[in-house]
Design a protein around this motif. Structure first.
Motif, short mmCIF file in Angstrom:
data_model
loop_
_atom_site.label_atom_id
_atom_site.label_comp_id
_atom_site.label_asym_id
_atom_site.label_seq_id
_atom_site.Cartn_x
_atom_site.Cartn_y
_atom_site.Cartn_z
N CYS A 131 0.84 -1.20 0.00
CA CYS A 131 0.00 0.00 0.00
C CYS A 131 0.88 1.25 0.00
CB CYS A 131 -0.92 0.00 1.22
SG CYS A 131 -2.02 -1.43 1.30
N GLY A 132 0.54 2.19 -0.89
CA GLY A 132 1.33 3.40 -1.00
C GLY A 132 2.64 3.21 -1.74
N VAL B 65 -2.75 -10.53 -1.66
CA VAL B 65 -2.02 -9.27 -1.74
C VAL B 65 -3.05 -8.15 -1.73
CG1 VAL B 65 -0.44 -7.83 -3.06
CG2 VAL B 65 -0.13 -10.32 -3.05
N ILE B 66 -2.92 -7.23 -0.80
CA ILE B 66 -3.78 -6.05 -0.74
C ILE B 66 -2.91 -4.86 -1.17
CG2 ILE B 66 -5.21 -4.57 0.73
CD1 ILE B 66 -5.62 -7.03 2.56
N TRP B 67 -3.34 -4.17 -2.21
CA TRP B 67 -2.51 -3.14 -2.81
C TRP B 67 -3.31 -1.87 -3.09
CZ3 TRP B 67 -4.33 -1.65 -7.58
CH2 TRP B 67 -5.16 -2.57 -8.26
N THR B 68 -2.60 -0.77 -3.33
CA THR B 68 -3.25 0.51 -3.65
C THR B 68 -2.55 1.17 -4.83
OG1 THR B 68 -1.87 1.87 -2.17
CG2 THR B 68 -3.83 0.84 -1.21
N ARG B 69 -3.30 2.04 -5.49
CA ARG B 69 -2.73 2.86 -6.57
C ARG B 69 -3.74 3.97 -6.89
NH1 ARG B 69 -0.96 5.73 -10.58
NH2 ARG B 69 0.76 4.96 -11.87
N GLN C 61 -8.34 7.04 -5.01
CA GLN C 61 -7.33 6.14 -4.47
C GLN C 61 -7.87 4.71 -4.49
OE1 GLN C 61 -4.24 6.90 -3.63
NE2 GLN C 61 -4.38 9.13 -3.77
N ALA C 62 -7.41 3.93 -5.45
CA ALA C 62 -7.94 2.58 -5.63
C ALA C 62 -7.29 1.60 -4.66
CB ALA C 62 -7.71 2.11 -7.06
#
Length: 215
Positions: free
Chosen positions: A118-119, A146-150, A182-183
Motif C-alpha cells: 500500500c502506497g 495481496v492487498i494493494w493501492t494505486r 485512491q484505488a
C-alpha cells in the motif's frame, strides 16, 4: 518529502487517503477473518506508520495468531509503528527499519498469508510495479492475498496492475470502483510460491511528485 508529516493526511476524514485507509483496513479485516486456523503471517512493504494493519489487529479475534513484519525506511514512522504495536500488546509484530525494496527483509516470513503493498505503486515507475508484482509470487503463499493501492490519476494504471497480477497466477478478488481516486485492490494467489531470493532489489522508490514531473 517528509513522510512522517505526509501521514497527517490520514487524519482528515474526508481526504482520499483517509477513505483509502478505511478500505484497506476493511480488506485486512476480511482477509484475517478468512485465514485458516493456526498461525497467520503478514508482511507489509513500505509500511509507514503501520496503520493498515495496526488499525485492525488490536481488536481482531485473530490477533494472537498473527506474526507480522512491517518494513519501513523513515525512522520517525518506524518509531511510531513500533510504539503502536507495543502499546497494543502485539508482541509478534516486528517493525523493521530498512529499505522495503530489498527482499532480504522478508526472510523467515514468507510465504505470507497477507501481503500489504500500500502506497507503493504510485511512487515507483511502471517496470518496477511489474517487478514488485512478480516478487509477490515469492512473498505470498498459495491461497494468500495481496492487498494493494494505486491512485487513478491519468494515466490510470489500475487495469494494467490487475493484468500483471492475473498473468502471474493471482485471481482478482476485489477492486474498488472507479469513483474512488485512491484505488484499493485484493488479489488472491492461486499458484505455487517461488523461493525467496535474498539480495534482490525489486524497486526504486521515486515518489509521486518526481514521477509526474519526469513524465
Amino acid at each position: 518529502m517528509d513522510w512522517h508529516k505526509w501521514h497527517d493526511r490520514y487524519d482528515s476524514p474526508e481526504s482520499p487517503l483517509a477513505r483509502r485507509l478505511l478500505m484497506v483496513q476493511e480488506r485486512v479485516r476480511l482477509a484475517l477473518d478468512d485465514c485458516s486456523a493456526g498461525p497467520v503471517r503478514v508482511v507489509s512493504v513500505c509500511a509507514g506508520q503501520g496503520r493498515d494493519l495496526l488499525g485492525v489487529l488490536p481488536g481482531h479475534p485473530r490477533r494472537r495468531d498473527v506474526r507480522a513484519r512491517l518494513v519501513e525506511l523513515d525512522p520517525e514512522n518506524v518509531a511510531l509503528a513500533a510504539e503502536a504495536a507495543r502499546a497494543a500488546g502485539l508482541d509478534e509484530v516486528d517493525v523493521v527499519a530498512g529499505d522495503a525494496a530489498l527482499l532480504d527483509h522478508y526472510e523467515g516470513m514468507t510465504p505470507a498469508d497477507i501481503v500489504l503493498v500500500c502506497g507503493v505503486f504510485g511512487n515507483i515507475a511502471d517496470p518496477d510495479i511489474e517487478r514488485t508484482i512478480d516478487a509477490c509470487t515469492q512473498l505470498c503463499r498459495s491461497g494468500g492475498r495481496v492487498i494493494w493501492t494505486r491512485n487513478r490519476k491519468d494515466p490510470d494504471r489500475v487495469p494494467l496492475i490487475c493484468e500483471w497480477f492475473e498473468g502471474r497466477g493471482f485471481e482478482r478478488e476485489w477492486v474498488s470502483g472507479q469513483e474512488q481516486l485512491q484505488a484499493v485492490g485484493v488479489h488472491r494467489f492461486g499458484g505455487r510460491p517461488v523461493p525467496l531470493q535474498p539480495g534482490v532489489r525489486i524497486f526504486d522508490f521515486v515518489g509521486y511528485d518526481k514521477l509526474r514531473s519526469a513524465g
